[in-house]
Structures are given as structure tokens and as C-alpha cells.
Design an enzyme around this catalytic site. Structure first.
Site, PDB file in Angstrom:
ATOM      1  N   GLU A  49       0.886  -1.246  -0.100  1.00  0.00           N
ATOM      2  CA  GLU A  49       0.037  -0.012  -0.098  1.00  0.00           C
ATOM      3  C   GLU A  49       0.991   1.199   0.011  1.00  0.00           C
ATOM      4  OE1 GLU A  49      -2.979   0.512   3.415  1.00  0.00           O
ATOM      5  OE2 GLU A  49      -3.725   2.208   2.119  1.00  0.00           O
ATOM      6  N   CYS A 259      -6.453   1.065   2.618  1.00  0.00           N
ATOM      7  CA  CYS A 259      -7.742   2.190   2.837  1.00  0.00           C
ATOM      8  C   CYS A 259      -7.435   3.142   1.466  1.00  0.00           C
ATOM      9  CB  CYS A 259      -7.410   3.072   4.122  1.00  0.00           C
ATOM     10  SG  CYS A 259      -7.907   2.014   5.426  1.00  0.00           S
ATOM     11  N   ASN A 389     -12.237  -3.232   0.511  1.00  0.00           N
ATOM     12  CA  ASN A 389     -11.197  -3.181   1.439  1.00  0.00           C
ATOM     13  C   ASN A 389     -11.839  -2.915   2.657  1.00  0.00           C
ATOM     14  OD1 ASN A 389      -8.417  -3.075   2.591  1.00  0.00           O
ATOM     15  ND2 ASN A 389      -9.014  -1.232   3.120  1.00  0.00           N
ATOM     16  N   GLU A 390     -12.038  -4.180   3.356  1.00  0.00           N
ATOM     17  CA  GLU A 390     -12.449  -3.918   4.977  1.00  0.00           C
ATOM     18  C   GLU A 390     -13.540  -2.904   5.017  1.00  0.00           C
ATOM     19  OE1 GLU A 390      -9.453  -1.158   7.605  1.00  0.00           O
ATOM     20  OE2 GLU A 390      -8.858  -3.074   7.054  1.00  0.00           O
TER      21      GLU A 390
HETATM   22  O1  AHR Z   1      -2.268  -1.378   6.485  1.00  0.00           O
HETATM   23  C1  AHR Z   1      -2.566  -0.116   7.083  1.00  0.00           C
HETATM   24  C2  AHR Z   1      -4.209  -0.170   7.074  1.00  0.00           C
HETATM   25  O2  AHR Z   1      -4.623  -0.892   7.772  1.00  0.00           O
HETATM   26  C3  AHR Z   1      -4.900  -0.171   5.435  1.00  0.00           C
HETATM   27  O3  AHR Z   1      -4.885   0.645   4.777  1.00  0.00           O
HETATM   28  C4  AHR Z   1      -6.396  -0.511   6.233  1.00  0.00           C
HETATM   29  O4  AHR Z   1      -6.789  -1.343   5.222  1.00  0.00           O
HETATM   30  C5  AHR Z   1      -5.898  -1.272   7.361  1.00  0.00           C
HETATM   31  O5  AHR Z   1      -7.149  -0.666   8.254  1.00  0.00           O
END
Ligand code: AHR
Length: 660
Positions: A49, A259, A389-390
Site C-alpha cells: 500500500e 484504505c 477493502n474492509e
Molecule cells: O495497513 C494499514 C491499513 O490498515 C490499511 O490501509 C487498512 O486496510 C487497514 O485498516
């Protein structure tokens, strides 16, 4: 819910307990890979990320910061188009500098710099004279003597026939380390290039661009790349950072987040189409982690890197909703979860389908042609696509996820879709996410959890009871809070459970991966770096030891331990391509402890084996000053059909044994 199914089958029927040591036993002899339990061959990989300056200023080798003058206060308080550019006019020269947006190189890249050079002074005073600017890169550029650096910029004349430029790399004293001259000739945007070869190495150089002709002109996309990127790719990756990732031999890479994927508000979702094509046409935007993403490390580069290191690409696309957590400390926008209007969904779904065509379609297809134009006519062999994503499991999310999921499934049954179940190992989103997964029969589900080391020890059997008839699991983000050896060994302990359950756990990746010293938003990370060096954490070495020692068959009946001792964990896998038997033994205690290994069911063990061990003080960690405090030690090992191994304190040991 997947857990605790009543029809879960225990493969092995007898538990043998001898002198307090126990293992689960089968009756087979002469074991080959086929006698083991088939587990995922994609089990361990990477999560990338752009957080902590992982991409711009990190893995992406671009050395110029704010190269396209697109920085803005929305990216980061106090930033604007001029940020990281210092106006200079040596030799008593003078002129003016402004930012304009009329007739840009591309609408995706609207801002550019206009120079009006009114007077070019005398070189006699300063050795150099002109009007221009200086860029320090991301905290100083690191250049090496005699290496080649590729400079480029776009120029458009506003009232001249031609303009002369002096391009140089300078050290903090203003000494010239490398220089070159460019003469521009065009009234339309045109790219000019120069090669800079420093005479000396320097860790804090700046790039200086000076116009040495009177006149008015526009300038944009000022770029500098080392020629020596990873595999010498143009627009490529920082070679040393890419190499430590390659060393892990990851089976897959998930990208671009996190995120970052669903973004801070609908306008901030990561849209893959903005990140392909020539860099001057890419659309940069605010990074949810409070800086700017150029998109220079875009989908083409991610896929190319995967191919270069033999990893499966796992792109994750937003499920047409933005991040529910936006608006926190760093996340300046703060819209929370917003959903794309339903009338825009058709177009959005097409964007997802277009990605599959871009990655896999023939070079004659609309999107495949764009991949081919970028230099990759062959398919990128996309197998997995993640959606969401979550995300918070709101009705808006679920409605949009379902439409995207059903359409991709129908149009591309060859693609394995990955769903999402919230940011925690349990709780409302997790429960609802699994309900949705069960309803839709989603092939793979992405679980995330960051928690303390004791949780990982206590929950090592989490997946033992998952229903094998339901979705497989991608543990897409996990870490125990901390980068001490204790954290790393807790993760190793847990990972033996992932291997044991490799029939239901399809993939797993630690998160986050990269963190630039002084620019972190997330404090526990796998790899820390600055412009010069890399600090690998004990957690990195654990990931490396698992990832570079994966198997595709699991054996339950090989390693035994005192049954009551919950500080020990182990796993045994075989790599069916090499017939190597790989033992992993973890001791999460402050005392050495014996484990027993019984290889007598395996055919033709080669005694000359290789052992790698990571051990030390539970509180030990690696730092930039002492990066080798905790590193694995490798040695030869004599394996026999039956042996005892004394696991050191707080340790992970991997023994790799050949069999014929
Ligand atoms: O890995 C850091 C963050 O943790 C990521 O962006 C998110 O998916 C999670 O909450």
C-alpha cells in the site's frame, strides 16, 4: 458464519501420546507429497500500500518531488504547486515564476510552471547564471559517482524561438556533481532529455534547472530517474527496496492498498485507469494518508513488478464505496463511507471489466491494446481480483458489491473474486461479511486484523474449525503490534497454523509492508527505509523464512512436542516440485525446548540439510544504527530419520531437507 462447522472433518483419526509428546498420526509409510494434505500453493505473499511514503519517495524510483506541480493544500496542509521547488537566479539574473493551467500537457495534469526570464546575469560572478529552480527530491537526492541518471522535462515556448537550459546535480554547497545542456525548440509541449553522470557520490544532492536564455516558456513533468532501477525498467522501482521484496519469493502481491483503495471520499477512490499510460497523462491525487500520490507507480508498474519476481498480481478495486474511516487524524477529507449513485454503477462495473481486458485481453482488444502500447503485448495472467477493502457492511456497500461480483462472475468465470469482511477478526462487519460471503458463495474472503502478540498465540487454532465447504480465506492484512522479536515470533507461531490450514487459508500477507523513516503514518511495519539504507525488522525475517520456504503439501505427523506446552508450535510441508521437506519450529518462550522430528515415513532422506534460525532476546529489535541485531543464521544440519531438536529461546527455525 464459517467457523465451527458441524461437518468439519478431522483428517487424522488417531492421536498418539508418547511420554508426554504428542502428534497426530496417519498409518501411511513411504510418504511422498501426495500422502500429505494439499495446501494452497499461493499461501504467502505481499501486501503493498502507498502508506508511509511507500510509493512516491519510496519504492517508486522517481527522484524529483512534486514533479508535475500538482501538490495542493488538500494533499497536505501548506503544500502547493511550488512546494519543494526553490526559485533561484544565480549571477544576478532575474525573472518571474508563476503557476498556470491554460493548455496543459494533459487535462489529468493541469498545473505547470511558467518562467519569464528578464535578465541572464554574468557567469563571471558565480560560475553559472540563469533563472530557474532547484528540487531537493524527497529529503535530498542520493546519487552515486559514475552512475547514469535520466533527466527529462516538458517545455513549451511562449514567446521564443529557442531556449537554452543548464541542468545540473549539485551538492548542498552548490558544487556541480553532474551537468548537461538542453536546447528547446518547440511552441508545443515537447519532452527533452539529458543524461547526468555525477563525478562524486552524494546523499543530499539537488536537481537544478536553469534557463540561460531570455524569454518566456512553460515547464512541466520535471523528472529524474536512476538508470539502475530494479531490472533497469524505465519509470521503474528503487532497486535495493525491490530486491528485498524479491528476496522473499512472494507468491503474490496485493496492491494498491489498503484504505488507499477505497479512498477518502468518492472522488478519492483509486481508479486504475488514471494510473496507466505515459506519466504526463496520469492523474495524481491526494493520498488518504495525507500526502500526494502521483500514480507514477501505477497498474502497469505493479503488474510488471509482479511478473519480474514471479508473483501473482492481486489488484484490489473499490466496491464503489469510499472508506468509512476517512476523516481521522491524517485523513483530511473526512467524508466517511459514501456510495456511488446507482445510475453510475454500470459505468463503474465496466471499469472493473476493462481491467480484466487490460490485463489479460489480446493486444487487439481495446484495453489489451493499451497494455501492448506500454510494452507488454502478452497477457499479465490475472487470476484474482479483490473487490472492497474492509468496508463497513452497510446496505449500500452490500448492494454494490453484489452487482459487481455477479457481473464479473458471469463475464469472467476464470477470475477468482475476493470479498471482504471488515477491519477486525470478529464483530459486526466480520459477521455480516461472512453472511454475505456464504449467500453469494464468494470464492475467497479477505480478513484483516492487527492485534497484540498474545492474541496470535491464543488463536493459533482459529482456522482449524473453519468450514472447508465455504469460502477460502485470504488473510490480507495482519500484524502483531510491534517490531520486536517477540512480535515476529508470535507471528511465526501463528503462521504454522496458517500452513496447517493451508487447505482453507488460500493466501496471507503481513501489513503494512514499507515505511519511510520520518514519514510513517503506521508505526508497526515490515521494512523501514530512508533514502540510503534499509532496516529489515525481525518480522521481515519471519515472513522471509516462511515465504521462501513454502510447500504445497502439509504433514501432520512429523514434529512432536510436549502436548501441554503452548509456547511451542510447528509445521511440516513438502514442496512437490523439489521434494524438499520443510520443517518449521517455533519456540515462544525464554527457555530452550526440545521438539522431536520423525521422518521415518518419508522416502530417501538426504542427511545434508540446511538450517536457518532466528533467535534472540524477546525485546530485541533492529534499528538503522544496528540493523543486524536480529538476523537469521544459516548453517548445515545433519538430518536423520528421527532426531531431537533443541529449539532456542524466542525462535523460529526452518530446516530444509532433501528427499529423493
Ligand atoms: O495497513 C494499514 C491499513 O490498515 C490499511 O490501509 C487498512 O486496510 C487497514 O485498516
Amino acid at each position: 458464519m464459517n467457523k465451527k462447522s458441524s461437518n468439519h472433518k478431522i483428517r487424522f483419526s488417531r492421536v498418539i501420546v508418547l511420554c508426554g509428546f504428542c502428534f497426530l498420526a496417519t498409518t501411511s509409510v513411504a510418504q511422498t507429497a501426495r500422502d500429505g494434505k494439499k495446501i494452497s500453493s499461493d499461501l504467502f505473499g505481499l501486501f503493498f500500500e502507498d502508506i508511509n511514503y511507500a510509493a512516491d519517495g519510496g519504492l517508486y524510483a522517481e527522484m524529483v518531488q512534486n514533479r508535475s506541480f500538482e501538490y495542493s493544500p488538500q494533499d497536505h496542509g501548506g503544500w502547493n504547486s511550488y512546494s519543494y521547488w526553490e526559485y533561484i537566479s544565480p549571477g544576478f539574473s532575474y525573472g518571474r515564476l508563476s503557476v498556470e493551467t491554460n493548455d496543459p500537457i494533459h487535462l489529468n495534469n493541469p498545473h505547470y510552471m511558467v518562467f519569464e526570464v528578464e535578465n541572464v546575469g554574468n557567469v563571471r560572478f558565480t560560475g553559472i547564471a540563469g533563472v530557474g529552480f532547484k528540487n531537493p527530491g524527497f529529503d535530498g537526492m542520493v546519487v552515486k559517482a559514475n552512475d547514469n541518471y535520466n533527466f527529462s522535462m516538458f517545455v513549451r515556448h511562449l514567446n521564443n524561438e529557442s531556449i537554452s537550459f543548464h541542468i545540473s546535480l549539485q551538492n548542498p554547497n552548490g558544487d556541480i556533481l553532474a551537468e548537461s545542456n538542453i536546447s528547446s525548440t518547440s511552441n508545443d509541449w515537447k519532452k527533452y532529455k539529458a543524461s547526468l553522470i555525477p563525478s562524486e557520490s552524494c546523499d543530499s544532492a539537488s536537481l537544478v534547472v536553469l534557463a540561460t536564455t531570455k524569454g518566456k516558456f512553460a515547464l512541466d513533468v520535471v523528472s529524474l530517474f536512476p538508470e539502475k532501477t530494479f531490472k533497469n525498467r524505465p519509470n521503474g522501482l528503487r532497486a535495493d527496496l525491490a530486491q528485498v521484496l524479491a528476496d522473499m519469493k512472494p507468491n503474490f502481491i496485493r496492491f494498491p492498498g489498503g484504505c488507499l483503495v477505497h479512498g477518502d471520499g468518492l472522488g478519492n477512490m483509486y481508479r486504475w485507469k488514471n494510473t496507466i499510460g505515459p506519466i504526463e497523462q496520469r492523474k495524481g491525487q491526494r493520498n488518504i494518508w495525507n500526502y500526494h500520490q502521483t500514480g507514477g507507480l501505477g497498474y502497469f508498474e505493479y503488474f510488471q513488478f509482479c511478473e519480474d519476481i514471479g508473483a501473482i498480481p492481486v489488484p484490489v478495486l473499490p466496491a464503489a464505496v469510499s472508506c468509512q474511516n476517512s476523516g481521522g487524524t491524517w485523513r483530511v477529507g473526512g467524508t466517511g463511507q459514501k456510495a456511488l449513485p446507482m445510475e453510475e454503477m454500470q459505468e463503474y462495473i465496466q471499469e472493473v471489466l476493462d481491467l480484466i481486458e487490460w490485463a489479460n485481453g489480446p493486444a487487439t482488444s481495446t484495453w489489451g491494446a493499451k497494455r501492448a502500447a506500454a510494452g507488454h503485448p502478452e497477457s499479465f495472467k490475472l487470476e484474482y481480483v479483490g473487490i472492497g477493502n474492509e468496508d463497513k457492511m452497510t446496505p449500500e456497500f452490500q448492494e454494490r458489491f453484489k452487482i459487481i461480483y455477479e457481473t464479473v462472475k458471469t463475464e469472467h468465470p476464470e477470475i477468482t473474486m475476493i470479498g471482504t469482511v471488515g477491519p477486525f477478526h470478529s464483530g459486526e462487519d466480520f459477521e455480516k461479511g461472512w453472511e454475505l460471503a456464504n449467500d453469494l458463495n464468494i470464492p475467497v474472503i479477505d480478513e484483516h486484523y492487527y492485534t497484540d502478540p498474545d492474541w496470535f498465540i491464543a488463536n493459533q487454532h482459529r482456522y482449524d474449525s473453519y468450514d472447508r465447504t465455504k469460502s477460502k480465506v485470504y488473510l490480507g492484512e495482519y500484524a502483531s503490534w510491534g517490531n520486536k522479536l517477540r512480535n515476529a515470533i508470535a507471528e511465526a507461531y501463528y503462521m504454522t497454523g496458517l500452513e496447517r490450514n493451508g487447505d482453507i487459508v488460500q493466501m496471507a500477507s503481513y501489513a503494512p509492508l514499507l515505511a519511510k523513516k520520518g514519514f510513517t503514518q503506521w508505526t508497526t511495519d515490515l521494512i523501514f527505509f530512508d533514502n540510503v539504507s534499509i532496516c529489515l525488522t525481525p518480522n521481515y525475517y519471519v515472513q522471509l523464512m516462511f515465504s521462501a520456504n513454502q510447500g504445497d503439501y502439509y504433514f501432520d505427523n512429523v514434529i512432536s512436542k510436549n502436548e501441554k506446552d503452548t509456547t511451542l508450535a510447528a509445521s511440516c510441508v513438502m514442496d512437490s516440485k523439489t521434494n524438499d521437506i520443510i520443517l518449521k519450529m517455533v519456540n515462544f518462550s525464554d527457555k530452550p525446548k526440545i521438539m522431536k522430528v520423525n521422518l521415518s515415513n518419508f522416502k530417501n532422506i538426504v542427511p545434508e540439510a540446511k538450517l536457518t534460525v532466528l533467535t534472540g532476546d524477546a525485546d530485541a529489535e533492529n534499528t538503522f544504527k544496528n540493523p543486524n541485531n536480529i538476523i537469521p543464521e544459516k548453517r548445515d544440519f545433519k538430518a536423520s530419520r528421527k532426531f531431537e531438536y533443541n529449539t532456542p529461546v524466542m525462535s523460529l527455525t526452518v530446516i530444509r531437507i532433501k528427499s529423493k
